[in-house]
Design an enzyme around this catalytic site. Structure first.
Site, PDB file in Angstrom:
ATOM      1  N   CYS A 153      -7.546   2.599   3.423  1.00  0.00           N
ATOM      2  CA  CYS A 153      -6.288   1.869   3.609  1.00  0.00           C
ATOM      3  C   CYS A 153      -5.022   2.704   3.478  1.00  0.00           C
ATOM      4  CB  CYS A 153      -6.219   0.723   2.611  1.00  0.00           C
ATOM      5  SG  CYS A 153      -7.454  -0.535   2.950  1.00  0.00           S
ATOM      6  N   ASN A 206       0.823  -1.209   0.000  1.00  0.00           N
ATOM      7  CA  ASN A 206       0.000   0.000   0.000  1.00  0.00           C
ATOM      8  C   ASN A 206       0.857   1.258   0.000  1.00  0.00           C
ATOM      9  OD1 ASN A 206      -2.453  -1.150  -0.294  1.00  0.00           O
ATOM     10  ND2 ASN A 206      -3.059  -1.038   1.846  1.00  0.00           N
TER      11      ASN A 206
HETATM   12  P1  NAD Z   1     -15.067  -2.730   8.075  1.00  0.00           P
HETATM   13  O1  NAD Z   1     -15.083  -1.700   9.144  1.00  0.00           O
HETATM   14  O2  NAD Z   1     -15.910  -2.571   6.862  1.00  0.00           O
HETATM   15  O3  NAD Z   1     -15.498  -4.143   8.739  1.00  0.00           O
HETATM   16  C1  NAD Z   1     -15.036  -4.638   9.959  1.00  0.00           C
HETATM   17  C2  NAD Z   1     -16.195  -5.332  10.670  1.00  0.00           C
HETATM   18  O4  NAD Z   1     -15.699  -6.039  11.814  1.00  0.00           O
HETATM   19  C3  NAD Z   1     -17.267  -4.373  11.192  1.00  0.00           C
HETATM   20  O5  NAD Z   1     -18.515  -4.681  10.589  1.00  0.00           O
HETATM   21  C4  NAD Z   1     -17.286  -4.658  12.717  1.00  0.00           C
HETATM   22  O6  NAD Z   1     -18.576  -4.600  13.277  1.00  0.00           O
HETATM   23  C5  NAD Z   1     -16.729  -6.058  12.795  1.00  0.00           C
HETATM   24  N1  NAD Z   1     -16.170  -6.427  14.103  1.00  0.00           N
HETATM   25  C6  NAD Z   1     -15.309  -5.751  14.898  1.00  0.00           C
HETATM   26  N2  NAD Z   1     -15.026  -6.446  16.007  1.00  0.00           N
HETATM   27  C7  NAD Z   1     -15.718  -7.611  15.932  1.00  0.00           C
HETATM   28  C8  NAD Z   1     -15.828  -8.774  16.754  1.00  0.00           C
HETATM   29  N3  NAD Z   1     -15.162  -8.898  17.915  1.00  0.00           N
HETATM   30  N4  NAD Z   1     -16.640  -9.769  16.353  1.00  0.00           N
HETATM   31  C9  NAD Z   1     -17.323  -9.683  15.187  1.00  0.00           C
HETATM   32  N5  NAD Z   1     -17.249  -8.624  14.356  1.00  0.00           N
HETATM   33  C10 NAD Z   1     -16.447  -7.607  14.711  1.00  0.00           C
HETATM   34  O7  NAD Z   1     -13.550  -2.930   7.682  1.00  0.00           O
HETATM   35  P2  NAD Z   1     -12.945  -3.466   6.273  1.00  0.00           P
HETATM   36  O8  NAD Z   1     -12.877  -2.366   5.279  1.00  0.00           O
HETATM   37  O9  NAD Z   1     -13.623  -4.744   5.911  1.00  0.00           O
HETATM   38  O10 NAD Z   1     -11.440  -3.763   6.704  1.00  0.00           O
HETATM   39  C11 NAD Z   1     -11.121  -4.863   7.534  1.00  0.00           C
HETATM   40  C12 NAD Z   1      -9.609  -5.049   7.523  1.00  0.00           C
HETATM   41  O11 NAD Z   1      -9.160  -5.345   6.198  1.00  0.00           O
HETATM   42  C13 NAD Z   1      -8.822  -3.811   7.954  1.00  0.00           C
HETATM   43  O12 NAD Z   1      -7.700  -4.241   8.694  1.00  0.00           O
HETATM   44  C14 NAD Z   1      -8.378  -3.201   6.648  1.00  0.00           C
HETATM   45  O13 NAD Z   1      -7.182  -2.482   6.777  1.00  0.00           O
HETATM   46  C15 NAD Z   1      -8.161  -4.420   5.791  1.00  0.00           C
HETATM   47  N6  NAD Z   1      -8.286  -4.181   4.341  1.00  0.00           N
HETATM   48  C16 NAD Z   1      -9.289  -3.406   3.842  1.00  0.00           C
HETATM   49  C17 NAD Z   1      -9.421  -3.235   2.460  1.00  0.00           C
HETATM   50  C18 NAD Z   1     -10.517  -2.395   1.878  1.00  0.00           C
HETATM   51  O14 NAD Z   1     -10.509  -2.162   0.681  1.00  0.00           O
HETATM   52  N7  NAD Z   1     -11.478  -1.904   2.657  1.00  0.00           N
HETATM   53  C19 NAD Z   1      -8.553  -3.893   1.600  1.00  0.00           C
HETATM   54  C20 NAD Z   1      -7.551  -4.694   2.132  1.00  0.00           C
HETATM   55  C21 NAD Z   1      -7.435  -4.833   3.502  1.00  0.00           C
HETATM   56  C1  UDX Z   2      -6.123  -0.036  -2.051  1.00  0.00           C
HETATM   57  C2  UDX Z   2      -5.173  -1.010  -2.764  1.00  0.00           C
HETATM   58  O1  UDX Z   2      -5.191  -0.733  -4.173  1.00  0.00           O
HETATM   59  C3  UDX Z   2      -5.590  -2.444  -2.502  1.00  0.00           C
HETATM   60  O2  UDX Z   2      -4.657  -3.338  -3.082  1.00  0.00           O
HETATM   61  C4  UDX Z   2      -5.644  -2.670  -0.997  1.00  0.00           C
HETATM   62  O3  UDX Z   2      -6.064  -3.979  -0.717  1.00  0.00           O
HETATM   63  C5  UDX Z   2      -6.566  -1.662  -0.339  1.00  0.00           C
HETATM   64  O4  UDX Z   2      -6.155  -0.326  -0.670  1.00  0.00           O
HETATM   65  P1  UDX Z   2      -8.566   0.898  -2.524  1.00  0.00           P
HETATM   66  O5  UDX Z   2      -8.204   1.916  -1.498  1.00  0.00           O
HETATM   67  O6  UDX Z   2      -9.824   0.161  -2.389  1.00  0.00           O
HETATM   68  O7  UDX Z   2      -7.406  -0.205  -2.621  1.00  0.00           O
HETATM   69  O8  UDX Z   2      -8.604   1.601  -3.968  1.00  0.00           O
HETATM   70  P2  UDX Z   2      -7.459   2.114  -4.982  1.00  0.00           P
HETATM   71  O9  UDX Z   2      -7.893   1.763  -6.336  1.00  0.00           O
HETATM   72  O10 UDX Z   2      -6.127   1.684  -4.584  1.00  0.00           O
HETATM   73  O11 UDX Z   2      -7.580   3.695  -4.852  1.00  0.00           O
HETATM   74  C6  UDX Z   2      -7.181   4.389  -3.683  1.00  0.00           C
HETATM   75  C7  UDX Z   2      -7.273   5.882  -3.901  1.00  0.00           C
HETATM   76  O12 UDX Z   2      -6.257   6.329  -4.808  1.00  0.00           O
HETATM   77  C8  UDX Z   2      -8.597   6.339  -4.516  1.00  0.00           C
HETATM   78  O13 UDX Z   2      -9.001   7.547  -3.912  1.00  0.00           O
HETATM   79  C9  UDX Z   2      -8.254   6.562  -5.973  1.00  0.00           C
HETATM   80  O14 UDX Z   2      -9.106   7.488  -6.584  1.00  0.00           O
HETATM   81  C10 UDX Z   2      -6.835   7.087  -5.850  1.00  0.00           C
HETATM   82  N1  UDX Z   2      -6.022   6.882  -7.065  1.00  0.00           N
HETATM   83  C11 UDX Z   2      -5.754   5.621  -7.506  1.00  0.00           C
HETATM   84  C12 UDX Z   2      -5.485   7.989  -7.724  1.00  0.00           C
HETATM   85  O15 UDX Z   2      -5.707   9.133  -7.323  1.00  0.00           O
HETATM   86  N2  UDX Z   2      -4.696   7.781  -8.833  1.00  0.00           N
HETATM   87  C13 UDX Z   2      -4.409   6.527  -9.289  1.00  0.00           C
HETATM   88  O16 UDX Z   2      -3.670   6.425 -10.283  1.00  0.00           O
HETATM   89  C14 UDX Z   2      -4.953   5.416  -8.613  1.00  0.00           C
END
Ligand code: NAD
Ligand code: UDX
Length: 461
Positions: A275, A223
């Site tokens: 993230c 990231n």
């Molecule tokens: P989110 O907030 O959408 O979901 C997390 C969920 O966990 C919530 O619904 C919450 O109620 C639940 N929760 C918390 N404690 C709990 C417990 N004890 N038992 C049951 N449920 C519980 O978060 P997210 O976006 O899904 O991200 C989760 C993780 O994945 C983070 O560490 C994030 O950094 C990582 N991640 C996110 C993305 C993304 O694109 N959003 C991508 C890659 C990695």
């Molecule tokens: C990111 C990583 O791409 C993914 O691999 C990881 O698991 C979670 O974090 P996400 O945040 O969902 O994913 O979207 P991403 O497509 O990476 O975009 C992140 C931000 O960067 C957005 O606001 C997007 O608009 C911006 N962006 C992306 C730019 O401004 N320019 C680019 O060229 C690409």
């Protein structure tokens, strides 16, 4: 074939929901329970209106739900019944105490680990799906060992690389799956169990296995590298504006070098999402913690540049509108942090709208997917009172409506529908000069200028 028969996922969020739906769809012999303590969220997963908007997700969920995919608040029972438990809870930036504003808040990870310890009744494989600081697996192991008498646990790291808006295609055909485990016979066996789950649809050569710490750290580093590219091109966008260069042309020219590559070089109003900023700050905190202030400073500048880019954009709007936006209507198109998602976490739009509201502007906002309640909560969170919101913010049902009687229009999310709006009508309905601020460089700028608009775009000299 795999020895894993039942999977439990703790956390039914943007990652847990789609990821588990894909596993269930690809592994009909495995029963997958996705658990959350948030009842409305679980109810939504069980309804026709899923809590996460992702192209193609409805179909994947519909195909497996009720067969081998279940959404439930019965976390305890699901833990007890599972062979393999994903932990996919949030790990937000800490807002209090030691490391506030930088370190990851691990309270949800700890509560999940304690729940597992209390309810495990036999051997379990625990998989960190959440993004966590390097060496978190050690803390999880310690909590499990101290709180459970009858469990044998293996802790694996399996970070998720999906991007929002393309979650389904990313999960269906990932560049790679990364699995880290302890380098012992038991650790290797646990890694192999998880490899076999993914091997149901991911080619083996795309499944990388490493030690635990490499896997944990690689997620933060991936990231950081991606965000660094955006901050780099955004930094150059400012120089382009001063010199007459065009940042999209520069991006194409450098991106054609196979060593640089064309992706993630789109200049913008600034990156958002749950993230990038969080994970870089986490990396910065770790570097400081391990006595590496130069490394910390290097990575922190990616966030500093991003903050500057957002601020530069709102300043540009105010300056262009003759140094005052007080009482003027600004049409804002888009609030999500990128297109094809309803997620607004850390969206650049939140900060640009905040700045404009503080300058006294009236904002007319349209986003095709983000609910009003989310917009209000996000603005509250950055210090905008309900009173100001009630007075100065109007939520509109269409882009054209948002631009009516506006002095300026700002594009903050790259939704496809904004590319082909009825610009003649928009022009006719705006105050003149009719200013357009394209924070995503998606509008047909030459066409707009020909119609009479004054266009500001990112990185176009
Ligand atoms: P989110 O907030 O959408 O979901 C997390 C969920 O966990 C919530 O619904 C919450 O109620 C639940 N929760 C918390 N404690 C709990 C417990 N004890 N038992 C049951 N449920 C519980 O978060 P997210 O976006 O899904 O991200 C989760 C993780 O994945 C983070 O560490 C994030 O950094 C990582 N991640 C996110 C993305 C993304 O694109 N959003 C991508 C890659 C990695
Ligand atoms: C990111 C990583 O791409 C993914 O691999 C990881 O698991 C979670 O974090 P996400 O945040 O969902 O994913 O979207 P991403 O497509 O990476 O975009 C992140 C931000 O960067 C957005 O606001 C997007 O608009 C911006 N962006 C992306 C730019 O401004 N320019 C680019 O060229 C690409």
């Amino acid at each position: 074939p795999t020895d894993v028969k039942r999977i439990c996922c703790i956390g039914a969020g943007y990652v847990g929901g789609p990821t588990m739906a894909m596993i269930a769809a690809k592994c009909p012999d495995i029963r997958v329970d996705v658990c959350d303590i948030n009842q409305p969220r679980i109810d939504a997963w069980n309804s026709d209106e899923l809590p996460v908007y992702e192209p193609g997700l409805d179909e994947v969920v519909a195909g497996a739900r009720g067969k081998n995919l279940f959404f439930t608040t019965a976390v305890e029972e699901s833990i007890a019944a599972a062979d393999l438990i994903f932990v996919s809870v949030g790990t937000p930036t800490k807002s209090y105490g030691i490391g506030a504003g930088r370190a990851a808040d691990l309270c949800y990870i700890e509560s999940a680990a304690r729940m597992i310890a209390e309810n495990a009744n036999g051997p379990k494989i625990i998989v960190e799906k959440s993004t966590i600081p390097v060496r978190t697996a050690e803390a999880i192991r310690t909590i499990l060992a101290a709180n459970s008498e009858n469990g044998q646990f293996q802790v694996l790291s399996n970070p998720e690389f999906l991007a929002e808006g393309t979650a389904v295609e990313d999960l269906e055909a990932p560049d790679r799956i990364l699995i880290g485990g302890e380098r012992t016979p038991e650790g290797d066996a646990a890694v192999e169990s998880l490899v076999r789950v993914y091997a149901n649809w991911v080619p083996r050569e795309r499944i990388l296995t490493t030690n635990l710490w490499s896997s944990e750290l690689s997620k933060l580093v991936a990231n950081a590298f991606l965000a660094q590219r955006i901050s780099s091109i955004n930094a150059i966008s400012a120089l382009c504006e001063e010199t007459g260069a065009d940042v999209d042309e520069v991006a194409r020219a450098i991106g054609s070098d196979s060593r640089i590559g064309p992706k993630f070089l789109k200049a913008s109003v600034g990156f958002g999402g749950s993230c990038f900023q969080k994970d870089i700050l986490n990396l910065v905190y770790l570097c400081d913690h391990f006595g590496l202030p130069e490394v910390a400073k290097y990575w922190n500048s990616v966030v500093t540049m991003n903050d500057w880019q957002k601020e530069r954009f709102s300043t540009r709007i105010v300056k262009t509108l003759f140094n005052t936006v007080r009482g003027k209507r600004i049409g804002v198109l888009g609030f999500a942090f990128k297109k094809d998602t309803n997620d607004t976490r850390e969206s650049a739009a939140i900060y640009v709208c905040r700045d404009l509201l503080l300058e006294g502007a009236n904002i007319a906002l349209y986003d095709p997917k983000v609910p009003v309640s989310t917009i209000r909560a996000d603005l509250n969170y950055v210090g905008i009172s309900d009173e100001v919101i009630d007075k100065q913010l109007t939520i509109c049902d269409s882009a054209v409506e948002a631009t009516k009687a506006a002095h300026g229009v700002a594009v903050l999310t790259e939704w496809d529908e904004f590319k082909t709006l009825d610009f003649d009508t928009i022009y006719d309905n705006m105050f003149k000069p009719a200013f357009v601020f394209d924070g995503r460089n998606i509008l047909p700028h030459d066409e707009l200028r020909a119609k009479g608009f004054e266009v500001y775009a990112i990185g176009k000299g």
